[in-house]
Design an enzyme around this catalytic site. Sequence first.
Site, PDB file in Angstrom:
ATOM      1  N   ARG A   1     -53.760   7.432 -10.922  1.00 11.73           N
ATOM      2  CA  ARG A   1     -54.999   7.276  -9.862  1.00 11.73           C
ATOM      3  C   ARG A   1     -56.476   7.721 -10.654  1.00 11.73           C
ATOM      4  NH1 ARG A   1     -56.914   9.635  -4.273  1.00 11.73           N
ATOM      5  NH2 ARG A   1     -58.420   8.223  -3.708  1.00 11.73           N
TER       6      ARG A   1
ATOM      7  N   HIS B   1     -60.333   6.198 -10.889  1.00 10.77           N
ATOM      8  CA  HIS B   1     -61.426   6.935 -10.516  1.00 10.77           C
ATOM      9  C   HIS B   1     -62.607   7.544 -11.670  1.00 10.77           C
ATOM     10  CE1 HIS B   1     -60.469   7.472  -5.944  1.00 10.77           C
ATOM     11  NE2 HIS B   1     -59.820   6.741  -6.456  1.00 10.77           N
TER      12      HIS B   1
ATOM     13  N   VAL C   1     -66.392   4.648 -12.643  1.00 13.11           N
ATOM     14  CA  VAL C   1     -67.699   5.509 -12.724  1.00 13.11           C
ATOM     15  C   VAL C   1     -68.337   5.799 -14.061  1.00 13.11           C
ATOM     16  CG1 VAL C   1     -68.791   7.438 -11.744  1.00 13.11           C
ATOM     17  CG2 VAL C   1     -66.996   6.428 -10.443  1.00 13.11           C
TER      18      VAL C   1
ATOM     19  N   GLY D   1     -67.797   4.267 -16.808  1.00 13.51           N
ATOM     20  CA  GLY D   1     -66.679   3.977 -18.127  1.00 13.51           C
ATOM     21  C   GLY D   1     -65.688   5.225 -18.189  1.00 13.51           C
TER      22      GLY D   1
ATOM     23  N   ASN E   1     -62.907  11.106  -3.239  1.00 14.42           N
ATOM     24  CA  ASN E   1     -62.350  12.012  -4.150  1.00 14.42           C
ATOM     25  C   ASN E   1     -61.626  13.310  -3.618  1.00 14.42           C
ATOM     26  OD1 ASN E   1     -62.722  10.118  -6.111  1.00 14.42           O
ATOM     27  ND2 ASN E   1     -63.947  11.158  -7.181  1.00 14.42           N
TER      28      ASN E   1
ATOM     29  N   HIS F   1     -50.518   0.996  -6.422  1.00 16.63           N
ATOM     30  CA  HIS F   1     -50.120   1.679  -5.074  1.00 16.63           C
ATOM     31  C   HIS F   1     -48.579   1.263  -4.744  1.00 16.63           C
ATOM     32  CE1 HIS F   1     -54.318   1.523  -3.450  1.00 16.63           C
ATOM     33  NE2 HIS F   1     -54.276   2.426  -4.433  1.00 16.63           N
TER      34      HIS F   1
ATOM     35  N   ASP G   1     -46.043   2.570  -0.438  1.00 13.26           N
ATOM     36  CA  ASP G   1     -44.785   1.562  -0.131  1.00 13.26           C
ATOM     37  C   ASP G   1     -43.648   2.188   0.199  1.00 13.26           C
ATOM     38  OD1 ASP G   1     -43.610   2.117  -2.569  1.00 13.26           O
ATOM     39  OD2 ASP G   1     -43.798   0.350  -3.595  1.00 13.26           O
TER      40      ASP G   1
ATOM     41  N   THR H   1     -41.021   2.477  -1.659  1.00 18.14           N
ATOM     42  CA  THR H   1     -40.296   3.166  -2.545  1.00 18.14           C
ATOM     43  C   THR H   1     -41.508   3.857  -3.439  1.00 18.14           C
ATOM     44  OG1 THR H   1     -40.434   1.251  -4.215  1.00 18.14           O
ATOM     45  CG2 THR H   1     -38.511   1.456  -2.862  1.00 18.14           C
TER      46      THR H   1
ATOM     47  N   ASP I   1     -42.360  -0.387  -8.791  1.00 13.95           N
ATOM     48  CA  ASP I   1     -41.806  -1.729  -8.812  1.00 13.95           C
ATOM     49  C   ASP I   1     -42.732  -2.730  -8.126  1.00 13.95           C
ATOM     50  OD1 ASP I   1     -41.660  -0.765  -6.479  1.00 13.95           O
ATOM     51  OD2 ASP I   1     -39.370  -0.416  -6.119  1.00 13.95           O
TER      52      ASP I   1
HETATM   53  C1  HEM Z   1     -58.777  -1.928  -5.225  1.00  9.47           C
HETATM   54  C2  HEM Z   1     -59.167  -0.854  -4.556  1.00  9.47           C
HETATM   55  C3  HEM Z   1     -58.434   0.480  -4.406  1.00  9.47           C
HETATM   56  C4  HEM Z   1     -58.677   1.040  -3.235  1.00  9.47           C
HETATM   57  C5  HEM Z   1     -59.747   0.793  -2.001  1.00  9.47           C
HETATM   58  C6  HEM Z   1     -58.002   2.157  -3.219  1.00  9.47           C
HETATM   59  C7  HEM Z   1     -57.813   3.285  -2.302  1.00  9.47           C
HETATM   60  C8  HEM Z   1     -56.967   4.402  -2.319  1.00  9.47           C
HETATM   61  C9  HEM Z   1     -56.799   5.241  -1.278  1.00  9.47           C
HETATM   62  C10 HEM Z   1     -57.637   5.220  -0.078  1.00  9.47           C
HETATM   63  C11 HEM Z   1     -55.819   6.023  -1.235  1.00  9.47           C
HETATM   64  C12 HEM Z   1     -55.243   7.382  -0.935  1.00  9.47           C
HETATM   65  C13 HEM Z   1     -56.308   8.440  -0.737  1.00  9.47           C
HETATM   66  C14 HEM Z   1     -55.949   9.506   0.136  1.00  9.47           C
HETATM   67  O1  HEM Z   1     -55.870   9.257   1.473  1.00  9.47           O
HETATM   68  O2  HEM Z   1     -55.985  10.732  -0.333  1.00  9.47           O
HETATM   69  C15 HEM Z   1     -55.285   5.632  -2.937  1.00  9.47           C
HETATM   70  C16 HEM Z   1     -54.339   6.337  -3.628  1.00  9.47           C
HETATM   71  C17 HEM Z   1     -53.685   6.133  -4.996  1.00  9.47           C
HETATM   72  N1  HEM Z   1     -54.527   4.908  -5.716  1.00  9.47           N
HETATM   73 FE1  HEM Z   1     -55.906   3.539  -5.006  1.00  9.47          FE
HETATM   74  N2  HEM Z   1     -57.270   2.244  -4.551  1.00  9.47           N
HETATM   75  C18 HEM Z   1     -57.565   1.135  -5.234  1.00  9.47           C
HETATM   76  C19 HEM Z   1     -57.317   0.988  -6.544  1.00  9.47           C
HETATM   77  C20 HEM Z   1     -56.523   1.631  -7.095  1.00  9.47           C
HETATM   78  C21 HEM Z   1     -56.072   1.312  -8.829  1.00  9.47           C
HETATM   79  C22 HEM Z   1     -56.839   0.213  -9.381  1.00  9.47           C
HETATM   80  C23 HEM Z   1     -55.290   2.369  -9.013  1.00  9.47           C
HETATM   81  C24 HEM Z   1     -54.839   2.832 -10.352  1.00  9.47           C
HETATM   82  C25 HEM Z   1     -54.815   1.757 -11.294  1.00  9.47           C
HETATM   83  C26 HEM Z   1     -55.081   3.039  -7.894  1.00  9.47           C
HETATM   84  C27 HEM Z   1     -54.068   4.111  -7.788  1.00  9.47           C
HETATM   85  C28 HEM Z   1     -53.809   4.915  -6.797  1.00  9.47           C
HETATM   86  C29 HEM Z   1     -52.612   5.755  -6.693  1.00  9.47           C
HETATM   87  C30 HEM Z   1     -51.616   6.127  -7.897  1.00  9.47           C
HETATM   88  C31 HEM Z   1     -52.478   6.399  -5.547  1.00  9.47           C
HETATM   89  C32 HEM Z   1     -51.591   7.386  -5.018  1.00  9.47           C
HETATM   90  C33 HEM Z   1     -52.158   8.955  -5.702  1.00  9.47           C
HETATM   91  C34 HEM Z   1     -51.481  10.118  -5.277  1.00  9.47           C
HETATM   92  O3  HEM Z   1     -50.258  10.093  -4.459  1.00  9.47           O
HETATM   93  O4  HEM Z   1     -52.035  11.155  -5.333  1.00  9.47           O
HETATM   94  N3  HEM Z   1     -55.830   2.516  -6.971  1.00  9.47           N
HETATM   95  N4  HEM Z   1     -56.008   4.719  -3.274  1.00  9.47           N
END
Ligand code: HEM
Length: 348
Positions: A75, A79, A83, A85, A107, A206, A258, A260, A265
């Site tokens: 993730r 982030h 921001v 680059g 964050n 996700h 999700d 899993t 996947d």
């Molecule tokens: C499309 C817009 C996106 C939105 C609105 C979004 C939003 C979020 C939110 C709200 C969470 C959970 C935060 C929390 O409750 O603590 C999350 C988790 C996550 N996001 Fe996104 N996300 C987006 C795109 C992405 C992208 C592009 C990536 C990576 C390439 C990504 C990777 C992840 C991952 C791996 C998690 C889980 C992190 C963990 O378990 O610590 N997300 N995202």
Amino acid sequence: MLKPKQAETLTMLNLPNLSLLISLLCHVSILSPLYARELQIGYYTETCPDAESIVREVMWRAMIREPRSVASVMRLQFHDCFVNGCDGSVLLDETETMLGEKEALSNVNSLRSFEVIDAIKEAVEDSCPGVVSCADIIIMASRDAVALSGGPYWNVKLGREDSLDASQDDSSDIMPSPRANATMLIDLFNRFNLTITDLVALSGSHSIGEARCFSIVFRLYNQSGSGRPDPNMDAKFRNKLDQLCPKGGDENITGGLDFTPVKFDNQYFKDLVQLRGFLNSDQTLFSDEIRTRKLVKKFSIDQEAFFKAFIEGMVRMGDLQNRKKGEIRKNCRVANNQRKDDLLIRVF
Ligand code: HEM
Ligand SMILES: *[C@@H]1O[C@H](CO)[C@@H](O)[C@H](O)[C@H]1NC(C)=O
Ligand SMILES: *[C@@H]1O[C@H](CO)[C@@H](O)[C@H](O)[C@H]1NC(C)=O
Ligand SMILES: *[C@@H]1O[C@H](CO)[C@@H](O)[C@H](O)[C@H]1NC(C)=O
Ligand SMILES: *[C@@H]1O[C@H](CO)[C@@H](O)[C@H](O)[C@H]1NC(C)=O
């Protein structure tokens, strides 16, 4: 006329101030030339041949210790890159004179596993000090996170520099809310020249990781201020989420993004088709927009197509650059000249 002695004293007093002034001015972006780094596959082959294997090794150990950590590290690429680059700015701790991105709304209490990046940096510095940027570490580690979780592997372009500062304001302006709808997300990605396919494929990240109740309670109890739940939710699934995240409960509790959450996947897309998306920003890709729905359907039945589009998206996102001169940080949490900078601003 000044006597030699006085002149000398003046010089001694003024010279340091002059160099302070010059180095301060150099930090003002208008005066530093904008430039682009040439990113390359195998950038560290000569200067730090073990860099990529060290990163993979530390990531593997992190995953054994805590399965979720690889998702949390991946993730960071999103982030960081959105921001200003891919410049490691997200890793900088707050200082007296700079608000960190870590404390921005998207964050705070949410981005995690910074200690994994620290461990990677330490291991890489042991092998080749001062060579590998923190920005590149994020890119390598994210690639490994996906591969270690059962997803695809790809070559990453490297050669980024670390930023000298971070911008909490830019992070707050840019990073999307989990309330976002598909139209807003398409527009946001478009600002970075990322396509609708990039948006849907990258949202497939996700497929691993977790989110807090904080990020979904609004859609469980008051979607768009309606006082009702999001209608685009499978009833059984909603009951499950209601139990996980009761109204007024602890919003730091987390659930899998999700079905899993430690396996990379296309289950994420299968979930969306069945109205079992965790975040509003996930479900909206299937429920609210024909252009994204088509891709969600496709990826839900064709994992190879998802993997291919995901790799392309990660590479394009990794190409986003900070065009200011940077550095190779010694410690990913602090700019090398941080102390001096704090002092400078106090002097002026
Ligand atoms: C499309 C817009 C996106 C939105 C609105 C979004 C939003 C979020 C939110 C709200 C969470 C959970 C935060 C929390 O409750 O603590 C999350 C988790 C996550 N996001 Fe996104 N996300 C987006 C795109 C992405 C992208 C592009 C990536 C990576 C390439 C990504 C990777 C992840 C991952 C791996 C998690 C889980 C992190 C963990 O378990 O610590 N997300 N995202
Ligand atoms: C998406 O959200 C924006 C901003 O809240 C809103 O103006 C727009 O109408 C929404 N679009 C759809 C299709 O719901
Ligand atoms: C998007 O592409 C345009 C045209 O090629 C370019 O001028 C612009 O700088 C790009 N934007 C980003 C964020 O890369
Ligand atoms: C739902 O949200 C709306 C607008 O954000 C707010 O005015 C209303 O008080 C909320 N309702 C409940 C039950 O929290
Ligand atoms: C979540 O935990 C953090 C500390 O880790 C705390 O500061 C915050 O208030 C908690 N948030 C909620 C919504 O309970």
